[in-house]
Design an enzyme around this catalytic site. Structure first.
Site, short mmCIF file in Angstrom:
data_model
loop_
_atom_site.label_atom_id
_atom_site.label_comp_id
_atom_site.label_asym_id
_atom_site.label_seq_id
_atom_site.Cartn_x
_atom_site.Cartn_y
_atom_site.Cartn_z
N HIS A 1 -2.69 6.91 4.12
CA HIS A 1 -1.35 5.94 4.35
C HIS A 1 -0.96 8.21 4.84
O HIS A 1 -1.33 8.59 3.48
CB HIS A 1 -1.54 5.25 4.03
CG HIS A 1 -0.40 3.63 4.57
ND1 HIS A 1 -1.56 4.11 6.13
CD2 HIS A 1 -0.67 2.99 3.97
CE1 HIS A 1 -1.67 2.20 5.71
NE2 HIS A 1 -0.65 1.99 4.78
N CYS B 1 1.13 -1.09 0.21
CA CYS B 1 -0.30 0.22 -0.40
C CYS B 1 1.16 1.35 0.25
O CYS B 1 0.70 2.57 -0.85
CB CYS B 1 -0.66 0.25 1.35
SG CYS B 1 0.05 -1.05 3.19
#
Ligand code: A2P
Length: 323
Positions: free
Chosen positions: A235, A127
């Site tokens: 994130h 990710c």
């Protein structure tokens, strides 16, 4: 088309179902698989309720147009291989096959062409790597990356649904941690994955190795520090990078404004809460680094979408268009 999702009850699996709906892909049949624990539960897809089935070897021997996996490495190693042996195309969100030389590791906007005439297992990258490379891709093409120094601020959902539950319980005052090595709520944990012999964590080495593989450039050096923060979704990354060629702030801005799946913000500060439903990698706080060969910026993306489910669905769409 007949699509199967393995790990359908999880954070990424549920988002895969949503992204498939949003992209309005012509799906005649959707089969959902998870462990025995959630077999029998129903999930809505386009007004229909679909019953989750227990994952079995037999179910992976059937024919699908695409199988999307997000149930962890051990499940992928066992079941994706069976599905591939039976002629299926698998898009695997785990790290099980990412470093195998014969398995393509794909961000469609960067190296999607590798999918032409390919069948079998396709790996979906880590990710944090996906959002960083989306932001850097066109800059690398123009200026040639030499070094990246990145520190991540990674959301709890990246560790799965039970990790979110752990943080919620801690927020309610319950003690105890099983998913993370320390209490995550009201805290910051500077380790993701396990510490390897070289002192880096497995997550940090993924960012290093996957960058080299996806860009196909052994000369790029990546130094990463990956950190878990008590954010549910999204994130963030602080990225410093150095280029072979000289850059100007104006031309970097123009390149970012014209990069696929990237949104550049000139005067805004972007946080995870600002981009919850976005499928883009967001860049803000851009500035020149030490000199005209380097830049610093702040990068935020929804880890479950950009970093997992959306990239998987985009891989599928790219594969369909090329084959
Ligand atoms: P289940 O919900 O039945 O445990 P997350 O990343 O949010 O933790 O989700 C992991 C996903 O992987 C879930 O859908 C989970 O199903 C599934 N999963 C975990 N272990 C297995 C297994 N051994 N077989 C099939 N699915 C599994």
């Amino acid at each position: 088309m007949h699509i199967g999702i393995v790990g359908a009850s999880g954070e990424v699996g549920r988002m895969m179902i949503r992204v498939l709906e949003e992209h309005k892909i012509g799906i005649e049949k959707l089969s959902l698989f998870a462990s025995k624990r959630s077999a029998g539960e129903k999930i809505k897809f386009n007004e229909n309720e679909i019953v989750i089935q227990e994952l079995t070897k037999d179910s992976m021997m059937k024919k699908y147009d695409y199988l999307l996996f997000s149930a962890g490495s051990s499940v992928s190693k066992k079941y994706a291989s069976i599905a591939a042996e039976h002629g299926n195309v698998i898009i695997d969100n785990s790290s099980a096959f990412r470093s195998s030389a014969e398995i393509p590791l794909i961000i469609p906007e960067i190296n999607g062409q590798l999918l032409q005439n390919y069948r079998g297992i396709i790996a979906n990258p880590n990710c944090s790597t996906i959002q960083m490379l989306l932001a850097l891709n066109k800059l690398h093409q123009k200026y040639c990356l030499k070094k990246i120094v990145v520190s991540t601020y990674q959301a709890v959902s990246g560790a799965g649904h039970s990790a979110l539950e752990e943080m919620k319980n801690q927020r309610k005052g319950k003690s105890g941690n099983t998913i993370f090595p320390k209490k995550i709520d009201l805290n910051v944990i500077p380790i993701i994955g396990e510490i390897l012999e070289n002192g880096y964590s497995s997550e940090e080495m993924k960012m290093q190795n996957e960058t080299v593989k996806i860009f196909g450039d052994r000369n790029i050096r990546v130094s990463a520090t990956t950190v878990r923060v008590p954010v549910s979704y999204g994130h963030s990354e602080s990225i410093f990078c150095e280029f072979k060629e000289e850059v100007s702030l104006e031309s970097v801005k123009q390149i970012l404004l014209n990069s696929d799946a990237v949104v550049f913000h000139e005067n805004e500060i972007i946080t995870p809460l600002d981009i919850v439903n976005s499928d883009a990698s967001h860049v803000s706080r851009l500035r020149i680094g030490f000199d005209n060969h380097s830049i610093n910026f702040w990068n935020v993306a929804n880890n479950i979408r950009v970093g997992a489910a959306t990239n998987a669905v985009r891989i599928m769409e790219k594969h369909i268009s090329l084959n």
